[in-house]
Design an enzyme around this catalytic site. Structure first.
Site, PDB file in Angstrom:
ATOM      1  N   GLU A  36     -34.479 -31.681   5.405  1.00  0.00           N
ATOM      2  CA  GLU A  36     -33.204 -32.354   5.551  1.00  0.00           C
ATOM      3  C   GLU A  36     -33.243 -32.757   3.800  1.00  0.00           C
ATOM      4  OE1 GLU A  36     -30.347 -32.621   7.464  1.00  0.00           O
ATOM      5  OE2 GLU A  36     -29.760 -33.450   5.687  1.00  0.00           O
ATOM      6  N   GLY A  42     -27.753 -35.148  10.490  1.00  0.00           N
ATOM      7  CA  GLY A  42     -26.491 -34.376  10.132  1.00  0.00           C
ATOM      8  C   GLY A  42     -24.815 -35.070  10.442  1.00  0.00           C
ATOM      9  N   THR A  43     -23.789 -34.410  10.110  1.00  0.00           N
ATOM     10  CA  THR A  43     -22.674 -34.926   9.875  1.00  0.00           C
ATOM     11  C   THR A  43     -22.543 -36.051  11.266  1.00  0.00           C
ATOM     12  OG1 THR A  43     -22.471 -33.824   8.531  1.00  0.00           O
ATOM     13  CG2 THR A  43     -20.487 -34.709   9.443  1.00  0.00           C
ATOM     14  N   CYS A  44     -22.411 -35.185  12.861  1.00  0.00           N
ATOM     15  CA  CYS A  44     -22.000 -35.539  13.763  1.00  0.00           C
ATOM     16  C   CYS A  44     -22.494 -36.814  13.925  1.00  0.00           C
ATOM     17  CB  CYS A  44     -22.440 -35.062  14.722  1.00  0.00           C
ATOM     18  SG  CYS A  44     -21.524 -35.445  16.674  1.00  0.00           S
ATOM     19  N   HIS A 448      -7.863 -40.050  46.037  1.00  0.00           N
ATOM     20  CA  HIS A 448      -6.146 -40.826  45.165  1.00  0.00           C
ATOM     21  C   HIS A 448      -6.869 -42.226  44.913  1.00  0.00           C
ATOM     22  CE1 HIS A 448      -2.171 -42.739  44.770  1.00  0.00           C
ATOM     23  NE2 HIS A 448      -2.250 -43.467  45.794  1.00  0.00           N
TER      24      HIS A 448
END
Ligand SMILES: Cc1cc2nc3c(=O)[nH]c(=O)nc-3n(C[C@H](O)[C@H](O)[C@H](O)COP(=O)(O)OP(=O)(O)OC[C@H]3O[C@@H](n4cnc5c(N)ncnc54)[C@H](O)[C@@H]3O)c2cc1C
Length: 473
Positions: A36, A42-44, A448
């Site tokens: 890495e 990483g990105t997330c 409902h």
């Protein structure tokens, strides 16, 4: 230079696929190296989903507080403290990050190397280590999970201004006076609305005639209406021609729209015109790994490249760029290599949500896609202003649109633009996975007034059929 170290597996990049895959391979006894070059996860986790959705939540609070009077609640002046908003974001990112590769792994088999990897041959790489020096590694199998990064358009003058991207904009410590957003994809839309709610004036400049290019025109139009109602300026069919700094921290963006030139003067510029795969520094040529014209690694439906034993997972291989896709890529590899299964990407259902507010949840075919395929479809559409729960919450914007196969009554896809749109979409997705016909949902009992109840009513609203009975919502 040291002798190369041999591994059973090398995973390059600790994204949504690489981290869990490295952990599983190591747990299964494969001697595994995970390389890495930045932060684990990483990105997330670090600069994508997690921080943006944390900021979207702060922006929504600002929005609701401004609307407090609509609910009969009095408040004072609304002020947004970006330093505290950012701290909350940083704290959540920190609490999520860095845990992936250790999960369940037999650490003895897992070596995490911090540095940048590049290929030197089909099964050999070298890693320029953060601490200095170069390590050479060989492996029987290599997994590329290097993701993507914001791309920079070839816009005249861009190098002369301090443009923001999706990462740097989240580090601002004050609210921009006027944010110019270049690009009307989901990143531009999410940040545009978010900063409007933080208090910025916002202008989104989109070259195409609609935002969110993949969506049906009625959905994209409704997105524009919602943003405009929120006070975001949206310029469609507007091509950015050049950008230039202008004294006192101002930026001039020249655009051409419908044959006319226009100049926008903002204080900040966000470039959100797309993402490019992180393949340019991998030296893939040395390994004989093919890429497409955009630089994505070419793989087959089992995610294997043209070099046997070398795989690519997640954004780097192109296709829908989402965290859950990358994670599913990991599952495919795990199934095939560790569990003796035979899993592929073929025909997988890929949902996504645009985290504007209200959300846009999407799964399956759009109406346009279904018609392009020559399918005989029926379209069911229900405004959120006919959904009891949405009215009670005073959030009636948007609609539910469901595409149904006329012959089989099977749901082919949906767009849910409305409060909790991503969650409603996921319910429809589950129905699609279970091949539940639309008539079953129409007659099902839902509590409902849950939002799920809209699944009764929407199927009374086929555009080619009058309602069979009075809706009660
Ligand atoms: C602002 C933003 C918001 C987003 N929001 C969402 C969302 O709400 N939902 C969603 O599903 N998706 C979202 N995404 C997309 C999502 O983040 C990505 O699809 C996902 O993170 C891709 O993961 P990946 O596994 O492909 O790689 P990444 O997570 O990108 O990881 C790749 C890793 O590889 C490392 N790397 C790269 N090259 C090398 C090298 N040569 N050597 C060593 N390491 C290397 C990188 O440092 C990085 O850590 C968002 C993205 C952005 C930018």
């Amino acid at each position: 230079m040291r002798q190369p170290v041999h591994y059973a597996a090398i995973v390059i990049g600790s994204g949504q696929a690489g981290g869990p895959l490295a952990a599983d391979l190591a747990a299964a006894g494969w001697k595994t190296a995970l390389v890495e070059r930045d932060r684990l996860g990483g990105t997330c986790v670090n600069v994508g989903c997690t921080p943006t959705k944390t900021l979207v939540a702060s922006a929504r609070v600002a929005y609701l507080v401004r609307r407090a009077a609509d609910y009969g609640v009095s408040t004072g002046r609304v002020a947004v403290d970006m330093v505290r908003v950012r701290k909350r974001k940083r704290d959540i990112v920190r609490s999520f990050g860095g845990v992936t590769p250790d999960r369940g792994a037999k650490k003895a088999h897992l070596h995490v190397l911090y540095g940048e990897a590049r290929f030197t041959g089909p099964k050999t790489i070298e890693v320029s280590m953060f601490g200095g020096g170069v390590r050479r590694l060989t492996a029987d199998s290599i997994f590329i999970n290097t993701g993507a990064r914001p791309s920079r358009p070839a816009l005249r003058g861009l190098a002369d201004v301090e443009a923001l991207d999706s990462t740097s904009i989240m580090e601002l410590d004050s609210v921009p006076d006027h944010l110019l957003v270049l690009g009307g994809g989901y990143i531009g839309v999410e940040f545009g609305q978010m900063f409007r709610r933080f208090g910025s004036r916002v202008s989104i400049v989109q070259r195409a005639d609609a935002l969110l290019a993949r969506e049906d025109p009625d959905v994209a139009d409704a997105v524009v209406s919602i943003l405009r109602e929120d006070g975001v300026e949206v310029l469609l069919g507007a091509e950015a021609r050049s950008v230039a700094p202008r004294g006192k921290g101002r930026i001039h963006l020249s655009v051409r729209q419908k044959g006319r030139s226009r100049r926008l003067a903002g204080t900040h510029l966000l470039v959100a015109t797309g993402r490019q795969p992180n393949t340019d520094r991998l030296n893939l040529g040395a390994a004989g790994i093919a890429t497409d014209e955009k630089g994505h690694v070419v793989v087959d439906e089992r995610l294997e490249t043209r070099v046997p034993g070398v795989y690519a997972l997640g954004d780097v291989k192109g296709g829908p760029a989402f965290t859950h896709v990358s994670y599913d890529d990991y599952r495919i590899i795990r199934t095939n290599l560790l569990e003796g299964g035979s899993s592929t990407t073929k025909g997988r259902l890929v949902p996504y949500t645009v985290y504007m507010d209200p959300e846009l949840g999407r799964v399956g075919l759009s109406e346009a896609e279904a018609r392009e395929r020559g399918l005989e479809v029926r379209i069911a559409k229900l405004g959120m202003d006919s959904v009891a729960r949405a009215l009670e919450r005073d959030e009636p914007r948007g609609f539910i649109k469901i595409i149904v196969d006329r012959a089989t009554d099977q749901i082919l896809g949906c767009a849910v633009l409305g409060i909790e749109g991503g969650e409603i979409m996921s319910m429809i997705q589950i129905a699609m996975m279970g091949r539940v016909p639309s008539t079953v949902l129409r007659e099902a009992i839902f509590a409902h007034p849950a939002l799920a109840e809209s699944l009764n009513n929407v199927f009374h609203r086929f555009q080619d059929q009058l309602p069979r009975r009075q809706d009660f919502a």
